[in-house]
Each structure stands twice: as structure tokens, then as C-alpha cells.
Scaffold this active site. Structure first.
Site, PDB file in Angstrom:
ATOM      1  N   GLY A 198       0.837  -1.188   0.000  1.00  0.00           N
ATOM      2  CA  GLY A 198       0.000   0.000   0.000  1.00  0.00           C
ATOM      3  C   GLY A 198       0.875   1.241   0.000  1.00  0.00           C
ATOM      4  N   LEU A 215       6.426   1.625   4.229  1.00  0.00           N
ATOM      5  CA  LEU A 215       7.541   2.002   3.348  1.00  0.00           C
ATOM      6  C   LEU A 215       8.227   3.275   3.824  1.00  0.00           C
ATOM      7  CD1 LEU A 215       5.992   1.194  -0.141  1.00  0.00           C
ATOM      8  CD2 LEU A 215       7.650  -0.157   1.161  1.00  0.00           C
ATOM      9  N   HIS A 274      -4.534   1.698   7.479  1.00  0.00           N
ATOM     10  CA  HIS A 274      -3.164   2.228   7.561  1.00  0.00           C
ATOM     11  C   HIS A 274      -2.959   3.353   6.530  1.00  0.00           C
ATOM     12  CE1 HIS A 274       1.378   1.395   7.863  1.00  0.00           C
ATOM     13  NE2 HIS A 274       1.274   2.181   6.803  1.00  0.00           N
TER      14      HIS A 274
HETATM   15 NI    NI Z   1       2.568   3.276   5.594  1.00  0.00          NI
END
Ligand code: NI
Length: 167
Positions: free
Chosen positions: A46, A92, A133
């Protein structure tokens, strides 16, 4: 398409609240394509526009094993949530850090697709976690903010050290 640089926690720009997309046009479709390429390359499941320093309400998600289920959400809103699950999350923007976060087990989300059409989606399990998230990112929230202050300080120290080594 192009790979976009990903902001790293604790970059203060990650705490920007993204603005709604006013019109789903070619620039938004290009953003979605670039974000998808960036997410697959990372690799991740994502990515929110906030993470590539674009402060508009756009996220891409693909929780499939073979990158076959790209989901692009423009102006997403969670319209209902139920249950509870604890999942070990990563991000990330926070490389190498994983920790448990409690979230809703099921969510119903309403969003615009790449044609600008409204749709609703019921999600559970990993997809539901990922949606929650990514939507947090659009509100300027990074998952580590659910952890204790002590853990947040340790994570900042660890990432600062890593940034010095790689710089
Ligand atoms: Ni994130």
C-alpha cells in the site's frame, strides 16, 4: 510512469493532512500509475500520496501475491467498521520497523475510482488493515504513533542512525 521518492519517518511532511481531490483527471490517473509503480518496486502492499509528498487524498493498495489486484482509492472514507484485529504492520516510510497495531477487523469504504465514479467496498483481514493504515497517512498519521512514546523515540533514533550511514 515514474518511480517517486518516498518520504521517510520522521520527516515532518508525513504529518500533512491531505486535501480532497476536486476532479479525477489525467493528472490523478498519472499519479495513481506512478504510485502503483513505486509501491510494486519498493515492494509494498500500500502507498498513500502523502508518502510521495503529494498532499491529495489518493491511495493505492494491492494485497495479492502476484500484483494482480491493484486498488486505487480517491477521496476514500471509512463509512463503517466492526470487530478488532491485531496485525504486525510495517510501512515504506518506516523501513525495517514492524510492530503490532490493533484495528477494526472489517471496514466498509466509499471512494472514487480512476474514472471518478463512486464505489463502495467491504474489506476484512489484511485488506482492511491496509486500508486503515493508508487512510491514516492521508490524515498525517504514521502507524508508529499507535506505539508507546518510548518505542517511538527508539524508532526515530534507529532511523536517524540509518540515514547517517546511508547518506
Ligand atoms: Ni505506511
Amino acid at each position: 510512469m515514474a518511480l517517486l521518492p518516498i518520504l521517510r519517518y520522521p520527516d515532518p511532511r508525513l504529518h500533512t493532512r491531505a486535501a480532497p481531490v476536486l476532479k479525477v483527471d489525467d493528472s490523478i490517473r498519472k499519479l495513481v500509475a506512478d504510485m502503483a509503480e513505486t509501491m510494486y518496486e519498493a515492494p509494498g502492499i500500500g502507498l498513500a500520496a502523502t508518502q510521495v509528498n503529494v498532499h491529495q487524498r489518493v491511495v493505492v493498495i494491492d494485497v495479492s501475491e502476484d500484483n494482480s489486484a491493484l486498488l486505487a482509492l480517491v477521496n476514500p472514507e471509512i463509512i463503517s467498521r466492526s470487530g478488532e484485529q491485531v496485525c504486525e504492520e510495517g510501512c515504506l516510510s518506516v523501513p525495517g520497523i514492524y510492530d503490532k497495531v490493533t484495528r477494526a477487523e472489517q471496514v466498509r469504504v466509499r471512494a472514487l475510482n480512476q474514472k471518478g465514479e463512486t464505489f463502495e467496498l467491504d474489506a476484512e483481514g489484511l485488506l482492511a488493515v491496509c486500508i486503515q493504515h493508508e487512510l491514516d497517512h492521508l490524515d498525517g498519521k504514521v502507524f508508529v504513533e499507535y506505539l508507546s512514546k518510548l518505542k517511538q523515540t527508539r524508532i526515530k533514533d534507529k532511523l536517524a542512525k540509518k540515514a547517517r550511514i546511508t547518506a
